[in-house]
Design a protein around this motif. Structure first.
Motif, PDB file in Angstrom:
ATOM      1  N   THR A 117       1.147  -1.261  -0.102  1.00  0.00           N
ATOM      2  CA  THR A 117      -0.181  -0.635   0.281  1.00  0.00           C
ATOM      3  C   THR A 117       1.020   1.177  -0.245  1.00  0.00           C
ATOM      4  N   ALA A 118       0.810   2.548  -0.840  1.00  0.00           N
ATOM      5  CA  ALA A 118       0.979   3.578  -1.591  1.00  0.00           C
ATOM      6  C   ALA A 118       1.542   4.069  -0.151  1.00  0.00           C
ATOM      7  N   HIS A 119       2.173   5.018   0.685  1.00  0.00           N
ATOM      8  CA  HIS A 119       2.136   5.656   1.703  1.00  0.00           C
ATOM      9  C   HIS A 119       2.832   6.795   1.259  1.00  0.00           C
ATOM     10  N   PRO A 120       2.398   7.925   1.244  1.00  0.00           N
ATOM     11  CA  PRO A 120       2.806   9.051   0.595  1.00  0.00           C
ATOM     12  C   PRO A 120       3.968   9.911   1.642  1.00  0.00           C
ATOM     13  N   LYS A 121       3.519  10.196   2.953  1.00  0.00           N
ATOM     14  CA  LYS A 121       3.916  10.325   3.955  1.00  0.00           C
ATOM     15  C   LYS A 121       5.280   9.828   4.445  1.00  0.00           C
ATOM     16  N   PHE A 122       4.794   8.347   4.254  1.00  0.00           N
ATOM     17  CA  PHE A 122       6.582   7.480   4.321  1.00  0.00           C
ATOM     18  C   PHE A 122       6.776   7.349   3.471  1.00  0.00           C
ATOM     19  N   ALA A 123       7.022   7.914   2.429  1.00  0.00           N
ATOM     20  CA  ALA A 123       8.063   8.118   1.033  1.00  0.00           C
ATOM     21  C   ALA A 123       9.155   9.280   1.877  1.00  0.00           C
ATOM     22  N   GLN A 124       8.396  10.545   2.111  1.00  0.00           N
ATOM     23  CA  GLN A 124       8.825  11.437   2.473  1.00  0.00           C
ATOM     24  C   GLN A 124      10.249  11.383   3.848  1.00  0.00           C
ATOM     25  N   LEU A 125      10.211  10.876   4.379  1.00  0.00           N
ATOM     26  CA  LEU A 125      10.814   9.928   4.940  1.00  0.00           C
ATOM     27  C   LEU A 125      11.859   9.612   4.634  1.00  0.00           C
ATOM     28  N   LEU A 126      11.823   8.062   3.679  1.00  0.00           N
ATOM     29  CA  LEU A 126      12.909   7.682   3.155  1.00  0.00           C
ATOM     30  C   LEU A 126      13.570   8.686   1.967  1.00  0.00           C
ATOM     31  N   LEU A 127      13.007   9.353   2.024  1.00  0.00           N
ATOM     32  CA  LEU A 127      14.264  10.640   1.221  1.00  0.00           C
ATOM     33  C   LEU A 127      15.338  11.074   1.472  1.00  0.00           C
ATOM     34  N   GLU A 128      15.327  10.970   3.276  1.00  0.00           N
ATOM     35  CA  GLU A 128      16.579  10.730   3.977  1.00  0.00           C
ATOM     36  C   GLU A 128      17.425   9.713   3.528  1.00  0.00           C
ATOM     37  N   HIS A 150       5.642   4.555  -3.320  1.00  0.00           N
ATOM     38  CA  HIS A 150       4.927   5.027  -2.406  1.00  0.00           C
ATOM     39  C   HIS A 150       3.954   5.993  -2.899  1.00  0.00           C
ATOM     40  N   THR A 151       4.570   7.048  -3.417  1.00  0.00           N
ATOM     41  CA  THR A 151       3.905   8.397  -4.098  1.00  0.00           C
ATOM     42  C   THR A 151       3.060   7.951  -5.433  1.00  0.00           C
ATOM     43  N   LYS A 152       3.734   7.315  -6.104  1.00  0.00           N
ATOM     44  CA  LYS A 152       2.721   7.380  -8.046  1.00  0.00           C
ATOM     45  C   LYS A 152       1.170   6.382  -7.727  1.00  0.00           C
ATOM     46  N   ASN A 153       0.801   6.680  -8.471  1.00  0.00           N
ATOM     47  CA  ASN A 153      -0.676   6.397  -8.706  1.00  0.00           C
ATOM     48  C   ASN A 153      -1.294   5.779  -7.282  1.00  0.00           C
ATOM     49  N   VAL A 154      -1.615   7.446  -6.201  1.00  0.00           N
ATOM     50  CA  VAL A 154      -1.860   6.786  -4.853  1.00  0.00           C
ATOM     51  C   VAL A 154      -2.981   8.291  -5.045  1.00  0.00           C
ATOM     52  N   ALA A 165      -0.869  11.755  -1.103  1.00  0.00           N
ATOM     53  CA  ALA A 165       0.212  12.177  -1.596  1.00  0.00           C
ATOM     54  C   ALA A 165       0.199  13.683  -1.046  1.00  0.00           C
ATOM     55  N   TYR A 166      -0.860  15.169  -1.082  1.00  0.00           N
ATOM     56  CA  TYR A 166      -0.368  16.438  -0.644  1.00  0.00           C
ATOM     57  C   TYR A 166      -0.392  16.498   0.574  1.00  0.00           C
ATOM     58  N   LYS A 167      -1.033  15.449   1.287  1.00  0.00           N
ATOM     59  CA  LYS A 167      -0.766  15.210   3.142  1.00  0.00           C
ATOM     60  C   LYS A 167       0.469  15.470   3.139  1.00  0.00           C
ATOM     61  N   SER A 168       1.667  15.101   2.626  1.00  0.00           N
ATOM     62  CA  SER A 168       3.014  15.181   2.378  1.00  0.00           C
ATOM     63  C   SER A 168       3.550  16.770   1.964  1.00  0.00           C
ATOM     64  N   THR A 169       3.360  17.640   2.183  1.00  0.00           N
ATOM     65  CA  THR A 169       3.568  18.668   1.435  1.00  0.00           C
ATOM     66  C   THR A 169       4.982  18.864   0.324  1.00  0.00           C
ATOM     67  N   LEU A 170       6.313  18.427   0.464  1.00  0.00           N
ATOM     68  CA  LEU A 170       7.246  18.250  -0.059  1.00  0.00           C
ATOM     69  C   LEU A 170       6.568  17.545  -1.716  1.00  0.00           C
ATOM     70  N   PHE A 171       5.663  16.157  -2.173  1.00  0.00           N
ATOM     71  CA  PHE A 171       5.822  16.299  -2.562  1.00  0.00           C
ATOM     72  C   PHE A 171       4.374  16.161  -3.644  1.00  0.00           C
ATOM     73  N   ALA A 172       3.134  17.614  -3.000  1.00  0.00           N
ATOM     74  CA  ALA A 172       2.296  18.277  -3.583  1.00  0.00           C
ATOM     75  C   ALA A 172       3.271  19.510  -3.896  1.00  0.00           C
ATOM     76  N   VAL A 173       4.318  19.964  -4.581  1.00  0.00           N
ATOM     77  CA  VAL A 173       4.833  21.569  -4.531  1.00  0.00           C
ATOM     78  C   VAL A 173       6.291  20.525  -5.367  1.00  0.00           C
ATOM     79  N   ARG A 174       6.802  19.730  -5.135  1.00  0.00           N
ATOM     80  CA  ARG A 174       7.972  19.486  -6.250  1.00  0.00           C
ATOM     81  C   ARG A 174       7.333  17.796  -7.265  1.00  0.00           C
ATOM     82  N   GLY A 175       5.924  17.306  -7.067  1.00  0.00           N
ATOM     83  CA  GLY A 175       5.377  16.257  -7.724  1.00  0.00           C
ATOM     84  C   GLY A 175       5.748  15.033  -7.203  1.00  0.00           C
ATOM     85  N   MET A 176       5.566  13.955  -7.792  1.00  0.00           N
ATOM     86  CA  MET A 176       5.564  12.491  -7.441  1.00  0.00           C
ATOM     87  C   MET A 176       7.364  11.698  -7.510  1.00  0.00           C
ATOM     88  N   GLY A 177       7.406  10.666  -6.940  1.00  0.00           N
ATOM     89  CA  GLY A 177       9.034  10.092  -7.271  1.00  0.00           C
ATOM     90  C   GLY A 177      10.048  10.865  -6.166  1.00  0.00           C
TER      91      GLY A 177
END
Length: 232
Positions: free
Chosen positions: A16-27, A79-83, A88-100
Motif C-alpha cells: 500500500t502506498a504511503h506518501p508521508k512515509f515516502a517523505q521520510l525515505l528521502l533521508e 509510495h507516491t505514484k498512482n495514489v 500525496a498532498y498530505k506530504s507537502t513536499l510531493f505536493a510541490v515537487r511532484g511524485m517520486g
C-alpha cells in the motif's frame, strides 16, 4: 564504463502506498547519510587509493551503493505514484515537487557535496567510511520502526544489512594495513602529551568518575587529575 541492468539488486515490492512515509525515505536518497552520499564518497576515495585491492573494494561498494540508491528511489516512487492525490498532498513536499524521489532530505533540504567525507589518505577515509555506514544504519533502524508495510520493511532490512557488511569490509581493510586500532597513521610525530588523559569534567561533589577505564589509565594513558595545576 558503467552498465545498468534494468532490475534492482534485490526485489522492491510494497503493498500500500504511503506518501508521508515516502517523505521520510528521502533521508536515504538526498540526505546526509543517504545512498547518494555514500556512493560518491567511496567512488571519489578510490581515485586517491594506491592500494589496488582496496581501490577495487571501494569501487565495488560504491557501485553497490548506487544500486541501493535505485532501490530507495523505487520505494519512493512506489509510495507516491498512482495514489489518491489528497494522500500525496498530505506530504507537502510531493505536493510541490511532484511524485517520486528528489535530491532532498526528509525536511526538504537540498543534497550537497559537503556531505561527502574524503581526504586523500586511505586510513583516514576508511575510518570515515565506518562512521558513514554507522550513520546510515542508524537512519535505517529509525525507518524500519516506522515502515508501513512488510514489503517496505523487508527492503529496508536488506539495506541495513549491507551497511553492516560494508562496515566489516572497511574494518578488515584497515586491519590488512595494520591500522584498525592504530591512532597514529600520519607522518608527523606527536608531542609528549600523546599519552595524557586530562580530567576536565567533575560532579558537584568533586567526583571525576574516573574509575579504571581503558581510555584514561595505564598502559596507554597517564591520568592527570588536575590539568590546571599540572599544566599552568
Amino acid at each position: 564504463m558503467f552498465f545498468h541492468k534494468k532490475e534492482t539488486i534485490q526485489p522492491v515490492n510494497i503493498e500500500t502506498a504511503h506518501p508521508k512515509f515516502a517523505q521520510l525515505l528521502l533521508e536515504q536518497f538526498g540526505g546526509a547519510t543517504g545512498e547518494l552520499t555514500a556512493a560518491l564518497q567511496y567512488w571519489v576515495q578510490s581515485f586517491h587509493c594506491e592500494n589496488p585491492s582496496i581501490r577495487n573494494m571501494l569501487q565495488d561498494i560504491a557501485v553497490e551503493e548506487f544500486s541501493h540508491l535505485e532501490m530507495i528511489g523505487k520505494l519512493i516512487e512506489s509510495h507516491t505514484k498512482n495514489v489518491d492525490q489528497t494522500d500525496a498532498y498530505k506530504s507537502t513536499l510531493f505536493a510541490v515537487r511532484g511524485m517520486g524521489p528528489h535530491f532532498l532530505d526528509s525536511q526538504s533540504s537540498a543534497w550537497t557535496a559537503t556531505y561527502i567525507n574524503e581526504g586523500g589518505d586511505i586510513v583516514r577515509d576508511l575510518r570515515a567510511n565506518i562512521g558513514a555506514e554507522a550513520g546510515a544504519r542508524q537512519t535505517y533502524e529509525s525507518l524500519i520502526k516506522l515502515a508501513p508495510d512488510p514489503g517496505t520493511k523487508e527492503t529496508l532490512v536488506h539495506l541495513l544489512t549491507r551497511e553492516i557488511s560494508h562496515t566489516k569490509m572497511f574494518m578488515n581493510a584497515l586491519d590488512s594495513l595494520g591500522k584498525l586500532t592504530d591512532p597514529m597513521f600520519g607522518n608527523i610525530e606527536p608531542d609528549s602529551t600523546v599519552d595524557l588523559y586530562y580530567n576536565l569534567s567533575t560532579e558537584s561533589d568533586g567526583n571525576s568518575q574516573q574509575g579504571d577505564k581503558p581510555w584514561n589509565s595505564a598502559p596507554d594513558f597517564k591520568y592527570v587529575a588536575n590539568p590546571t595545576a599540572s599544566h599552568s
